[in-house]
Design an enzyme around this catalytic site. Structure first.
Site, short mmCIF file in Angstrom:
data_model
loop_
_atom_site.label_atom_id
_atom_site.label_comp_id
_atom_site.label_asym_id
_atom_site.label_seq_id
_atom_site.Cartn_x
_atom_site.Cartn_y
_atom_site.Cartn_z
NE ARG A 246 35.07 47.61 35.22
CZ ARG A 246 35.30 46.35 34.89
NH1 ARG A 246 35.17 45.94 33.65
NH2 ARG A 246 35.66 45.47 35.81
CG ASN B 112 37.96 42.58 39.28
OD1 ASN B 112 38.07 41.37 39.15
ND2 ASN B 112 37.62 43.37 38.29
CG ASP B 113 36.81 46.83 43.96
OD1 ASP B 113 37.95 47.19 44.31
OD2 ASP B 113 36.18 47.37 43.05
CD GLU C 124 32.14 46.85 43.63
OE1 GLU C 124 33.06 46.51 42.90
OE2 GLU C 124 31.42 47.84 43.38
C1 PEP Z 1 34.90 44.35 40.46
O1 PEP Z 1 35.29 44.96 41.46
O2 PEP Z 1 35.04 43.12 40.29
C2 PEP Z 1 34.25 45.09 39.37
C3 PEP Z 1 33.66 44.48 38.37
O3 PEP Z 1 34.37 46.43 39.40
P1 PEP Z 1 35.70 47.17 38.95
O4 PEP Z 1 36.70 46.15 38.50
O5 PEP Z 1 35.34 48.10 37.87
O6 PEP Z 1 36.13 47.87 40.19
MG MG Z 2 34.72 47.04 41.70
#
Ligand code: PEP
Ligand code: MG
Length: 558
Positions: A312, A471-472, A448
């Protein structure tokens, strides 16, 4: 019920955020230490009476010396990078700091009105600007912003108690109302034993960082986490989402046992190092690690991960202060990652700023709805100079190992096309400069957004690999902000819509014979490992300290 308080003699027990009865933890582990409240850079200057004015004047003078030193350094760097004429602004700011009138005004307010240095600086700066004309201070006229910049610098230095703590004091447990990702990224794991907050959600990037760094944490303790607990002994039970303040003997013994049990569990997992990620029936899957900073690289090496599945890189911007990380700095970090991992792959995700990931060095403006706003690739394509600097750094580092590039928050083929064009431009520049890089560097995208899911087949013809950011993807699929505490009980990480999407993406990507990984938090959810393997996901990328537990789970699957 979020905050149940049980007082057993002097021991206080607080319970943090629960997502469901089964899933509580933000970041596992037990931490025992003294509690210290985080002091944020001051935005609202409070008016506080001080008893010991001499000490307060000393505090101000110390901050002034530190500010002078910072300005000298800024002047030196700026003269080299943008020339002496442009750097002169810092010289002018030094003059403000050394102006006896301003110093007298500040000390006068502290001594005569018995007020704190922060407040005195604010008032003195205001007065200094207002009286500049009558006092013949020509050098200040038209430079109000610089005087305020100096005042802010001093106030920020005065608020830096916690950072100094990280340099000097014994390790401690950090407490805060809410800790932003740009602050959490700066936590030094050797000093911060654990952290606890009043607010926040387990889906925030602060929680993601805690897991990546392996710092035991409990969040969402509410107002019951009082400032009065400063300096008291605290136990953070990241497994149960509980904290104990001034724990009694029985609790300390119990928690130490729990710490030992966890230690033994971690040691037992060590036996899996060097073993394959293979199910009983022979199905293999790659397990890689997610990182955010250069310090995390060491944890990856210790974890025996098959590579870095997600770097990241935005965290480099978030910890970079007022200026974006230079090409050289980024190059050094990516090169270190590449060299440390040898032949193993390292996926650098280009800066995914925006949402809760703000950086002082890039003005992203105000967003009414930050989660759906100016973020990820949208920012990169807009701020093309910053983007190209990063691409050049990644390309240069690609000469030293197995690097690939991944673009975040993709919603269209156009974005990929433009990002790839920018990459070509960076390659051409480096070629002209005769700088080495991997000409065949692999390019991938994050899936995402629901839009990216729907066009995953088309995207698979454009790039080499994919990683699903669950996650997103979850927040956009549910239409629920991952940061909104009120939505926690609706926020179903196992929602069938999300699981179905992962299956659709995997099929589409495999039709083009491309690689698919999952790098969101769901990759570490052991209840879903079997499903993800069964639908054919090629790789799971998780926090370094989750790698071996995941390997164990995979090896137990039939
Ligand atoms: C996600 O969205 O799952 C991801 C890995 O990116 P981040 O959590 O950094 O937004
Ligand atoms: Mg993300």
């Amino acid at each position: 019920m979020i905050n149940e308080i049980t007082e057993d003699k002097s021991m206080i027990t607080l319970t943090g955020k629960k997502v469901s009865e089964e899933r509580i933890e933000v970041s596992e582990g037990i931490a025992i230490g003294k509690l210290s409240f985080y002091k944020r850079d001051i935005k609202e200057i409070r008016h506080i009476y001080v008893k010991d004015v001499e000490k307060e004047v000393q505090r101000f003078q110390k901050a002034r010396q530190k500010a002078l030193q910072e300005l000298k350094e800024l002047y030196e760097t700026a003269s080299k990078e943008v020339g002496e004429a442009n750097a002169a602004i810092f010289e002018m700011q030094e003059m403000v700091l050394e102006d006896q009138d301003l110093v007298d005004k500040v000390t006068g307010i502290i001594v005569e009105q018995k007020l704190n240095a922060e407040y005195a600086i604010e008032n003195a700066a205001e007065n200094f600007i207002a009286t500049a004309v009558e006092n013949d201070k020509n050098y200040v006229q038209g430079h109000d912003a610089d005087v305020w910049d100096v005042a802010n610098r001093l106030q920020n230095i005065l608020a830096r108690g916690w950072k100094d703590k990280m340099l000097m004091d014994e390790p401690f447990v950090l407490a805060a109302g809410e800790l932003y990702p740009s602050e959490a990224v700066q936590l030094d794991k050797t000093k911060v034993l654990g952290f606890v907050t009043r607010y926040g959600t387990i889906n925030s990037h602060t929680a993601v960082l805690a897991r990546t760094k392996g710092i035991p944490s409990v969040i969402g303790l509410g107002e019951a986490l009082k400032k009065d607990y400063e300096g008291k002994t605290i136990i953070v039970d990241g497994f149960e989402g509980k904290i104990y303040i001034e724990p009694d003997y029985t609790t300390i013994t119990k928690m130490r046992q729990k710490q030992d049990t966890n230690h033994t569990k971690v040691q037992n997992l060590e036996r899996l190092k060097g073993k394959e990620n293979i199910t009983q029936s022979g199905q293999k899957i790659d397990v890689c690690a997610n990182i955010g900073t250069r310090e995390d690289i060491e944890n990856v090496l210790r974890s025996d991960a098959g590579g870095i599945g997600l770097f990241r890189s935005e965290f480099l911007y978030m910890e970079s202060g007022s200026k974006p990380p230079t090409e050289e700095y980024q190059f050094q970090v990516y090169k270190l990652a590449a060299e440390s991992m040898g032949v193993k792959k390292v996926v650098i995700r280009t800066a995914d700023l925006g949402g809760d990931k703000t950086a002082e060095c890039l003005d992203l403006g105000e967003d009414k709805n930050p989660a759906m706003g100016y973020r990820g690739i949208r920012v990169s394509l807009d701020k093309d100079d910053v983007f190209k600097t990063q691409l050049r750094a990644i390309l240069r580092a690609s000469a030293f190992g197995n690097l690939s590039i991944m673009f975040p928050m993709i919603t269209s083929i156009d974005e990929v096309t433009v990002a790839k064009l920018m990459l070509e431009k960076a390659k051409k520049e480096l070629k002209n400069e005769k700088t080495a890089f991997d000409e065949d560097i692999q390019v991938g995208v994050m899936i995402e957004t629901p839009a990216a899911v729907m066009i995953s087949g088309e995207l698979a013809r454009e790039v080499d690999f994919f990683s699903i950011g669950t996650n997103d993807l979850l927040q956009f699929t549910l239409g629920m902000d991952r940061q909104n505490e009120k939505l926690d009980r609706y926020y179903n990480a196992h929602h069938p819509a999300l699981l179905k999407m992962i299956r659709i993406i995997t099929n589409n990507v495999h039709l083009e014979e491309k690689h698919i990984s999952v790098c969101g938090d769901l990759a570490a959810d052991l209840e879903l490992t079997e499903y993800l393997i069964q639908i054919g996901v090629d790789e799971l990328s998780v926090a370094p300290n989750q790698v071996l537990a995941l390997r164990k789970k995979i090896r137990e699957i039939q």
